[in-house]
Design a protein around this motif. Structure first.
Motif, mmCIF file in Angstrom:
data_model
loop_
_atom_site.group_PDB
_atom_site.id
_atom_site.type_symbol
_atom_site.label_atom_id
_atom_site.label_comp_id
_atom_site.label_asym_id
_atom_site.label_seq_id
_atom_site.Cartn_x
_atom_site.Cartn_y
_atom_site.Cartn_z
ATOM 1 N N ARG A 35 0.849 -1.201 0.000
ATOM 2 C CA ARG A 35 0.000 0.000 0.000
ATOM 3 C C ARG A 35 0.879 1.244 0.000
ATOM 4 N NH1 ARG A 35 -3.855 3.104 -0.709
ATOM 5 N NH2 ARG A 35 -5.344 3.718 0.883
ATOM 6 N N MET A 36 0.845 1.991 -1.128
ATOM 7 C CA MET A 36 1.641 3.212 -1.271
ATOM 8 C C MET A 36 0.733 4.325 -1.781
ATOM 9 S SD MET A 36 4.992 1.574 -3.092
ATOM 10 C CE MET A 36 4.013 0.594 -4.215
ATOM 11 N N ASP A 37 0.851 5.513 -1.147
ATOM 12 C CA ASP A 37 -0.015 6.631 -1.509
ATOM 13 C C ASP A 37 0.701 7.738 -2.273
ATOM 14 O OD1 ASP A 37 -2.204 5.462 -0.175
ATOM 15 O OD2 ASP A 37 -1.480 6.236 1.738
ATOM 16 N N CYS A 38 1.978 7.929 -1.981
ATOM 17 C CA CYS A 38 2.671 9.089 -2.550
ATOM 18 C C CYS A 38 4.093 8.712 -2.983
ATOM 19 C CB CYS A 38 2.722 10.213 -1.519
ATOM 20 S SG CYS A 38 3.615 9.757 -0.025
ATOM 21 N N ASP A 39 4.804 9.696 -3.514
ATOM 22 C CA ASP A 39 6.188 9.477 -3.941
ATOM 23 C C ASP A 39 7.084 9.120 -2.761
ATOM 24 O OD1 ASP A 39 5.553 9.989 -6.554
ATOM 25 O OD2 ASP A 39 6.087 12.120 -6.457
ATOM 26 N N GLY A 40 6.792 9.708 -1.598
ATOM 27 C CA GLY A 40 7.588 9.424 -0.406
ATOM 28 C C GLY A 40 7.461 7.972 0.019
#
Length: 155
Positions: A35-40
């Motif tokens: 689960r990844m939401d952003c570039d960070g």
């Protein structure tokens, strides 16, 4: 093979017999759903997985929430490292829907699956489910077999 090669060969034999022979890991690709939401988030996961020993490459598809790790690694170690970033991670649970006999049964259908994919039902624990999965058998393959005495009755 000269004298030097023979001595090297014999020393390898003696060296390998005195120590336990370690089994070499094979080059493989481990696919995870993270689960990844952003570039960070993406950078954090990539950095953590790249730090594992034996990793050759890390490819991330944030739209599908898919991470592919290629190298001389073990799947459970890669999964453990991905979870250590604080993200929810699991082994990639999806397969193309054309490889599943009944792709839209309750166990296989997943709204969160990428387009063209369903859950891999065979790898799931079936003790908690009440439905059963049956393989689809093509009727045309048995219609014209040598075991069928009426095989030519259609013509």
């Amino acid at each position: 093979m000269g004298v030097g090669g023979t001595l090297e060969y014999l020393s390898d034999l003696v060296h390998n017999s005195s120590h336990k022979h370690k089994k070499k890991k094979q080059l493989q690709t481990v696919e995870l759903k993270v689960r990844m939401d952003c570039d960070g988030c993406e950078l954090k996961v990539k950095k953590a997985l790249s730090s594992l020993s034996g990793v050759k490459s890390v490819e991330i598809n944030r739209k599908q929430q898919k991470v592919s790790v290629t190298g001389y690694v073990e799947a459970n170690k890669v999964l453990k490292k991905a979870k250590s970033t604080g993200k929810r991670a699991e082994i990639w649970p999806y397969i193309p829907y054309n490889l599943v006999a009944q792709p839209y049964i309750a166990q296989a259908y997943d709204k969160k699956a990428p387009p063209g994919y369903v859950r891999n039902v065979e790898n799931m624990n079936m003790t908690s489910s009440t439905g059963t999965v049956t393989r689809y058998e093509d009727p045309y393959t048995t219609m014209f077999s040598d075991d069928n005495p009426n095989a030519c009755s259609i013509m």
